[in-house]
Write a protein that holds these residues in place. Structure first.
Motif, PDB file in Angstrom:
ATOM      1  N   ASP A  24      -1.900  11.157  -5.023  1.00  0.00           N
ATOM      2  CA  ASP A  24      -2.249  12.272  -5.806  1.00  0.00           C
ATOM      3  C   ASP A  24      -3.116  13.437  -4.924  1.00  0.00           C
ATOM      4  O   ASP A  24      -3.388  13.077  -3.945  1.00  0.00           O
ATOM      5  CB  ASP A  24      -3.062  11.779  -6.962  1.00  0.00           C
ATOM      6  N   LYS A  59       0.290   7.597   8.652  1.00  0.00           N
ATOM      7  CA  LYS A  59       0.110   8.631   9.767  1.00  0.00           C
ATOM      8  C   LYS A  59      -0.606   8.208  11.032  1.00  0.00           C
ATOM      9  O   LYS A  59      -1.870   7.960  11.013  1.00  0.00           O
ATOM     10  CB  LYS A  59      -1.115   9.557   9.094  1.00  0.00           C
ATOM     11  N   THR A  82      -9.403   1.566   4.858  1.00  0.00           N
ATOM     12  CA  THR A  82      -9.409   0.729   3.825  1.00  0.00           C
ATOM     13  C   THR A  82      -8.818  -0.582   4.149  1.00  0.00           C
ATOM     14  O   THR A  82      -8.976  -1.677   3.540  1.00  0.00           O
ATOM     15  CB  THR A  82      -8.595   1.525   2.705  1.00  0.00           C
ATOM     16  N   GLU A 118       0.657  -1.179  -0.146  1.00  0.00           N
ATOM     17  CA  GLU A 118      -0.111   0.007   0.088  1.00  0.00           C
ATOM     18  C   GLU A 118       0.914   1.140  -0.123  1.00  0.00           C
ATOM     19  O   GLU A 118       2.161   1.510   0.492  1.00  0.00           O
ATOM     20  CB  GLU A 118      -1.024  -0.041   1.212  1.00  0.00           C
ATOM     21  N   ASP A 119       0.354   2.225  -0.345  1.00  0.00           N
ATOM     22  CA  ASP A 119       1.335   3.686  -0.410  1.00  0.00           C
ATOM     23  C   ASP A 119       1.327   4.232   0.713  1.00  0.00           C
ATOM     24  O   ASP A 119       2.122   4.660   1.525  1.00  0.00           O
ATOM     25  CB  ASP A 119       0.425   4.519  -1.584  1.00  0.00           C
ATOM     26  N   ILE A 120      -0.152   4.476   1.651  1.00  0.00           N
ATOM     27  CA  ILE A 120      -0.287   5.125   2.795  1.00  0.00           C
ATOM     28  C   ILE A 120      -1.448   4.590   3.360  1.00  0.00           C
ATOM     29  O   ILE A 120      -2.340   4.362   2.832  1.00  0.00           O
ATOM     30  CB  ILE A 120      -0.579   6.570   2.355  1.00  0.00           C
ATOM     31  N   VAL A 121      -1.259   4.355   4.669  1.00  0.00           N
ATOM     32  CA  VAL A 121      -2.422   4.059   5.801  1.00  0.00           C
ATOM     33  C   VAL A 121      -2.501   5.312   6.366  1.00  0.00           C
ATOM     34  O   VAL A 121      -1.911   5.767   7.098  1.00  0.00           O
ATOM     35  CB  VAL A 121      -1.792   2.740   6.564  1.00  0.00           C
ATOM     36  N   ASP A 122      -3.818   5.662   6.070  1.00  0.00           N
ATOM     37  CA  ASP A 122      -4.298   6.892   6.901  1.00  0.00           C
ATOM     38  C   ASP A 122      -5.240   6.845   7.932  1.00  0.00           C
ATOM     39  O   ASP A 122      -4.875   6.401   9.149  1.00  0.00           O
ATOM     40  CB  ASP A 122      -5.056   7.761   5.773  1.00  0.00           C
ATOM     41  N   THR A 123      -6.565   6.573   7.852  1.00  0.00           N
ATOM     42  CA  THR A 123      -7.367   6.018   9.016  1.00  0.00           C
ATOM     43  C   THR A 123      -7.252   4.484   9.244  1.00  0.00           C
ATOM     44  O   THR A 123      -7.630   4.084  10.361  1.00  0.00           O
ATOM     45  CB  THR A 123      -8.912   6.427   8.597  1.00  0.00           C
ATOM     46  N   GLY A 124      -6.700   3.822   8.161  1.00  0.00           N
ATOM     47  CA  GLY A 124      -6.757   2.499   8.233  1.00  0.00           C
ATOM     48  C   GLY A 124      -7.947   1.820   7.913  1.00  0.00           C
ATOM     49  O   GLY A 124      -7.981   0.377   7.705  1.00  0.00           O
ATOM     50  N   LYS A 184      -0.710  15.031   7.882  1.00  0.00           N
ATOM     51  CA  LYS A 184      -0.878  16.434   7.123  1.00  0.00           C
ATOM     52  C   LYS A 184      -1.174  15.555   5.685  1.00  0.00           C
ATOM     53  O   LYS A 184      -0.590  14.653   5.393  1.00  0.00           O
ATOM     54  CB  LYS A 184       0.231  17.004   7.141  1.00  0.00           C
ATOM     55  N   VAL A 236      -0.243  14.572   1.784  1.00  0.00           N
ATOM     56  CA  VAL A 236       1.196  14.519   1.400  1.00  0.00           C
ATOM     57  C   VAL A 236       0.706  14.172  -0.242  1.00  0.00           C
ATOM     58  O   VAL A 236      -0.474  13.654  -0.573  1.00  0.00           O
ATOM     59  CB  VAL A 236       1.743  13.716   1.790  1.00  0.00           C
TER      60      VAL A 236
END
Ligand code: IMP
Length: 179
Positions: A163, A135, A111, A103-109, A155, A157
């Motif tokens: 994107d 994050k 997904t 995965e590219d990024i885990v934000d809230t988690g 934040k 990114v």
């Protein structure tokens, strides 16, 4: 002063440079090479965001391995449980496979929690997650992530595959929204 770029209506500045990202990806790959010695993992890279990370990672993975690319649909309403993401494009049989989700990024988690549940239902031999960015402050559901490139502030990114409204995925540094 850091140079800034404008994407749509917003300004971004360099946050993590390409060379630092690439160096960290080599470290992650060597950890995977050790952990999966003698195994033949199947990497499942989540499109679109992970395309650049997955490509860079695979250059330093020296195992016999396979990679395939999946999409996750945007939220779909269901009658019973509200909203879910659905995995699209998984043609491989993952039963008894050692699966590594990229995965590219885990934000809230949220997904990743859903992806994990749907994959575990198909009985892989093992399932681990690698994300380039996380994050921690944004996490809404606890989730075990075995390989994390960078823990970053909460934040927005972009760049290195990520994107802002369709633009910026091709940038090879990671940028952050200017305050
Ligand atoms: P989550 O379900 O909140 O963890 O969201 C994960 C997905 O949201 C990622 O795979 C990205 O596509 C997107 N996302 C989260 N944070 C950012 C960001 O800062 N920039 C760009 N995309 C992001």
């Amino acid at each position: 002063m850091k140079s800034t770029i404008q994407i749509h209506d917003k300004h971004f500045e360099v946050f993590i440079e390409k060379t630092i990202i690439e160096h960290r990806i080599i470290e992650l790959a060597s950890k995977i090479n050790q952990d999966y010695q003698g195994k033949r993992p199947l990497f499942l890279a989540i499109l679109n965001g992970s395309f650049m990370f997955a490509a860079e990672l695979m250059k330093s993975v020296n195992l016999a391995c396979e990679i395939t690319f999946l999409r996750v649909s945007s939220y779909q309403a269901t009658q019973s449980s509200g909203k879910v993401h659905k995995i699209l494009g998984l043609l491989e049989n993952i039963e008894n496979r050692d699966v590594i989700v990229v995965e590219d990024i885990v934000d809230t988690g949220l997904t990743m929690v859903e992806i994990k549940q749907q994959l575990l239902a198909q009985n892989p031999a093992s399932l681990s997650i690698i994300t380039l960015f996380q994050k921690p402050e944004a996490l809404k559901q606890p989730i075990d992530i075995q390989y994390i490139g960078f823990e970053i502030e909460n934040k927005f990114v972009l760049g290195y595959g990520l994107d802002y409204d369709g633009l910026g995925r091709n940038l090879s540094d990671l940028y952050v929204l200017c305050e």
